[in-house]
Design a protein around this motif. Sequence first.
Motif, PDB file in Angstrom:
ATOM      1  N   ASP A   1      -3.296  12.288 -15.953  1.00 12.99           N
ATOM      2  CA  ASP A   1      -2.495  11.133 -15.562  1.00 12.99           C
ATOM      3  C   ASP A   1      -0.997  11.328 -15.795  1.00 12.99           C
ATOM      4  OD1 ASP A   1      -4.749   9.604 -14.898  1.00 12.99           O
ATOM      5  OD2 ASP A   1      -4.984   8.924 -16.978  1.00 12.99           O
TER       6      ASP A   1
ATOM      7  N   CYS B   1     -12.140  -1.043 -11.989  1.00 11.74           N
ATOM      8  CA  CYS B   1     -10.811  -1.258 -12.564  1.00 11.74           C
ATOM      9  C   CYS B   1     -10.551  -2.733 -12.831  1.00 11.74           C
ATOM     10  CB  CYS B   1      -9.733  -0.708 -11.634  1.00 11.74           C
ATOM     11  SG  CYS B   1      -9.687   1.083 -11.573  1.00 11.74           S
TER      12      CYS B   1
ATOM     13  N   ASN C   1      -1.567   5.681 -14.718  1.00 14.12           N
ATOM     14  CA  ASN C   1      -2.894   5.242 -14.298  1.00 14.12           C
ATOM     15  C   ASN C   1      -3.234   3.949 -15.022  1.00 14.12           C
ATOM     16  OD1 ASN C   1      -5.604   4.813 -13.790  1.00 14.12           O
ATOM     17  ND2 ASN C   1      -6.290   6.828 -14.454  1.00 14.12           N
ATOM     18  N   GLU C   2      -3.181   2.839 -14.294  1.00 12.90           N
ATOM     19  CA  GLU C   2      -3.487   1.528 -14.865  1.00 12.90           C
ATOM     20  C   GLU C   2      -4.980   1.270 -15.005  1.00 12.90           C
ATOM     21  OE1 GLU C   2      -0.630  -1.808 -13.519  1.00 12.90           O
ATOM     22  OE2 GLU C   2      -0.720  -0.404 -11.812  1.00 12.90           O
ATOM     23  N   CYS C   3      -5.795   2.162 -14.519  1.00 12.87           N
ATOM     24  CA  CYS C   3      -7.243   1.970 -14.562  1.00 12.87           C
ATOM     25  C   CYS C   3      -7.821   2.705 -15.775  1.00 12.87           C
ATOM     26  CB  CYS C   3      -7.872   2.463 -13.267  1.00 12.87           C
ATOM     27  SG  CYS C   3      -9.617   2.060 -13.102  1.00 12.87           S
ATOM     28  N   GLY C   4      -7.369   2.328 -16.962  1.00 17.20           N
ATOM     29  CA  GLY C   4      -7.895   2.903 -18.192  1.00 17.20           C
ATOM     30  C   GLY C   4      -7.341   4.259 -18.549  1.00 17.20           C
ATOM     31  N   GLY C   5      -6.251   4.674 -17.906  1.00 14.92           N
ATOM     32  CA  GLY C   5      -5.673   5.981 -18.187  1.00 14.92           C
ATOM     33  C   GLY C   5      -4.333   5.885 -18.892  1.00 14.92           C
ATOM     34  N   SER C   6      -3.574   6.963 -18.861  1.00 20.49           N
ATOM     35  CA  SER C   6      -2.240   6.993 -19.467  1.00 20.49           C
ATOM     36  C   SER C   6      -1.225   6.381 -18.520  1.00 20.49           C
ATOM     37  CB  SER C   6      -1.838   8.436 -19.782  1.00 20.49           C
ATOM     38  OG  SER C   6      -2.753   9.022 -20.694  1.00 20.49           O
TER      39      SER C   6
END
Length: 315
Positions: A76, A40, A79-84
């Motif tokens: 999601d 992340c 989700n700040e790790c490449g998600g929505s």
Amino acid sequence: MIVRILAVIVLCTSIPALHAQEAAYTTGIARQTIPSLIDCGPEFRNSAVGEIKSNESRVRTVPAATNFESAPKASDLFNECGGSELSSSSQLDLQDIPLLDAGGSEEFVMYLLADNYFELHVNGKLLAVDPVPYTPLNSSVVRFKADRPLTIAVMAVDWEENLGLGSENHSGLAFNPGKGGFIAHLQDASGNSVAITNRRWRAQTFYTSPLKNRNCLVASRQIRRSTPCDTRGENYAGGFSGAHWNLPTDWMSPAFNDSIWPSASIHSNASVDVSNSPAYTRFRDIFDAEGADANFIWTSNLMLDNLVILRTTVN
């Protein structure tokens, strides 16, 4: 008659043995086997995995052996790790969420947030796992079909930076125990509340760490109470231990008897420290719904109990 009496005695004396389990102990830092389950970026902690041998010569996976690399990921909410990163629940279109099959015809939606990681089983079937094992804190939604009664079983993990010692570098201390926590709201297809996390759930720990002194742990049969133990962070962890119990192979099954487990403890938002987290605050209308205000649940010790199984039955 004598044979029958002896059979009853043997059966009754064997029942506690099925449930009683002594803790196994590890000491010190585990050997890292996976540097991180996901990446992340440098501003977030790595979700590393390690192995360590316990005093009965069994190799333990810490913080937990998971299905992260093979299981479907929950959808999601935030989700700040490449998600929505939805700004509110009004942005959620449930028809965009995959409909998973737990063996049945009635449709349900479950909203979940774990600090840090969850694996969701319904009626014995693994449906989805948390897409972010450690940080940043995220929240998820799972849509599925099943028949009642529903057995909901969750493996929840408070991840660790110091593998084997249930702690992280935080607040200026190298070995600072982190906090766990799990909250969920289950609704039917019409949006009616079916279940929320509360004291009716059962909660049992299977990995407790760090223990500065093993004698602080109260462990007898299914009582595993670490609340008497010191939870203050340290800069030196020489001699610190972890306590481990073997997971029952059928812990997710509807047939598993969790009645001997302690009831879940509820914990405040402040205790879990989510008051400023958008993964939670943007969805208060779901998690803190009027008439269905879900609680953060865990064992009695948010700080030291790191691998927790949570269960409930919905009729």
